[in-house]
Design an enzyme around this catalytic site. Structure first.
Site, PDB file in Angstrom:
ATOM      1  CG  ASP A  62      -0.584  -3.292   2.768  1.00  0.00           C
ATOM      2  OD1 ASP A  62      -1.716  -3.731   2.766  1.00  0.00           O
ATOM      3  OD2 ASP A  62       0.349  -3.971   3.268  1.00  0.00           O
ATOM      4  CG  HIS A 116      -1.466  -3.798  -1.455  1.00  0.00           C
ATOM      5  ND1 HIS A 116      -0.964  -4.457  -0.738  1.00  0.00           N
ATOM      6  CD2 HIS A 116      -0.633  -3.184  -2.320  1.00  0.00           C
ATOM      7  CE1 HIS A 116       0.540  -4.424  -0.815  1.00  0.00           C
ATOM      8  NE2 HIS A 116       0.625  -3.567  -1.811  1.00  0.00           N
TER       9      HIS A 116
END
Length: 466
Positions: A292, A315
């Site tokens: 993430d 991310h």
């Protein structure tokens, strides 16, 4: 007479000088005494394991290995090396109070060591100048645990070994959101080169993002610092968190450096470093590779500085999301200076929900390299992480004074710059300076999309151009 004096000098050099190994002088730690050896987690070993996960300097990574001869301690003072045998008279001893978890019943191996850690913490927290020691070469399993303050001043925790989370989800019934908590501690240092392992695989398997038959629930954050001031976290490896790896909440004056935060690319919601309601925090010289956000910065974060970061996969760096469920959120004074993004979904991102309130302002992203990043520069004021479309709203978190400077590299998608602001609350004061982004693999060119911006400024060459 001269011959006798020479023989005497030779005798003193050969037979009286303390023995040492030249191999121990290469990148050796600067320990002062046997006391320091104990404080740094050594257990009767003449050549310990490496005690550093490596540093980053100008994009380069250096591994530091601590090699120590059992009979020699090296003291560095004023630029001079001073050699002294362990326990020798005249070698300065410090006044630290050493608290080794093994002395409170911790065994390592597969047994739970939570109670021993709690007892050791009570002793360390209640004493001045304490060093809480997790020895190297052992694996200590822990159930959810809280290390609470306030404590006596100048407290350190030296994690040299490995701490591993209990694999049993039933152990988290009393606190399903956290594994290790440090709360309300002032003037606190956590360091040591050891590993904190969240043992997250069983949690990932039960995530609704991996197994669609499972309900969407929260998993524990591996390490949370809550309400801490004058905090230093350095030279620690955090891996395979149940969900978030490292979180700072309601903290003031934080310096985190030389961190390594690692989880598989497909591990769900495993943010690397999460910052919320925290002021004056510096994240330096660290590597984050998770499933993430490498770093997520949310409401209440102020005066955040990120320098010399390697991010990927993951991310990217996200400010937000902000404004969810009509909330009022505030983020300001953010600097990201010197970062590499490698194969990430996003580079530097600001994301807000429609219908929120507040602001994200005074933000600067500079000196950044993008390597095959899908969305290198992105502002999304219509963020929607739900099934189906989110209804249009007429309020928004205000985004203002955002600078993108000296950003170069490659985009994995055609749209390298994607700034989509609110119709009702446009972004204000966006600056693009010296931006050079091209398509990865030279397949076509890249383009920019810039919508609803007041006072857009460009200089120094910008490609792609809005």
């Amino acid at each position: 007479m001269v011959q006798k004096i020479s023989s005497l000098v030779l005798f003193i050099i050969v037979f009286i000088s303390p023995p040492f190994s030249f191999s121990s002088l290469q990148e050796a730690p600067l320990y002062e005494s046997t006391h320091d050896q104990l404080a740094n987690g050594y257990l009767n070993s003449s050549i310990p394991e490496p005690n550093s996960i490596g540093n980053i300097n100008n994009g380069q990574r250096y591994e530091n290995f601590a090699l120590m001869d059992q009979n020699v301690r090296i003291k560095y003072e004023g630029g001079n090396l001073d050699f002294g045998k362990s326990g020798q008279k005249g070698v300065r001893k410090t006044s630290h109070h050493l608290v080794n978890v093994d002395h409170f019943g911790a065994k390592g191996g597969g047994t739970d060591n939570s109670e021993a850690f709690k007892k050791a913490w009570e002793e360390a927290c209640s004493s001045e100048n304490s060093i809480f020691i997790v020895p190297r070469r052992r694996v200590y399993h822990l159930k959810p645990i809280t290390f609470s303050g306030p404590c006596k001043s100048n407290l350190k925790m030296k994690i040299h070994g490995k701490i591993k989370a209990s694999p049993h989800r039933s152990d988290y019934k009393s606190n399903p959101r956290n594994w290790i908590i440090f709360e309300n501690i002032e003037d606190f240092v956590v360091e040591g080169g050891g590993i904190i392992n969240g043992n997250g695989k069983t949690w990932w398997q039960h995530s609704c993002k991996i197994n669609k038959t499972q309900p969407c629930t929260h998993a524990p954050t591996a390490v949370l610092f809550y309400g801490c001031t004058k905090l230093r976290v350095r030279n620690i490896w955090i891996k395979n968190a149940q969900q978030m790896h490292l979180s700072f909440e309601k903290c003031i004056n934080v310096k985190a450096s030389n961190l390594k935060v690692i989880a598989p690319e497909k591990s769900p919601n495993t943010d690397g470093i999460h910052i919320t309601a925290t002021q004056n925090i510096k994240i330096h010289a660290s590597v984050v590779s998770t499933g993430d956000d490498c770093i997520s910065i949310v409401s209440g974060a102020k005066e955040v500085e990120v320098k010399d970061l390697i991010c990927g996969p993951g991310h990217g760096i996200s400010i937000g999301s902000l404004g969810q469920n009509h909330s009022e959120d505030h983020v300001s004074d953010i600097l990201v200076d010197g970062a590499q993004f490698i194969g990430t979904t996003n580079g530097v991102r600001i994301k807000t929900w429609q219908g929120g309130y507040g602001y994200a302002k005074n933000i600067k992203f500079q000196n950044i390299a993008m390597h095959n990043v899908y969305n290198p520069l992105i502002i999304d004021q219509n963020y929607c992480d739900k099934k189906g479309a989110c209804p249009e709203q007429y309020s928004a978190v205000q985004i203002a004074n955002v600078v993108y400077k000296n950003i170069q590299g490659t985009s994995a998608s055609r749209k390298a710059i994607n700034i989509v602001c609110s119709n009702t609350f446009p972004c204000e004061g966006i600056v693009l300076q010296n931006i050079k982004l091209h398509r990865q693999g030279l397949i076509g060119d890249v383009e920019a999309s810039c919508e609803n911006i007041l006072h857009l400024q460009t200089s120094g060459g910008v490609h792609p151009h809005c």
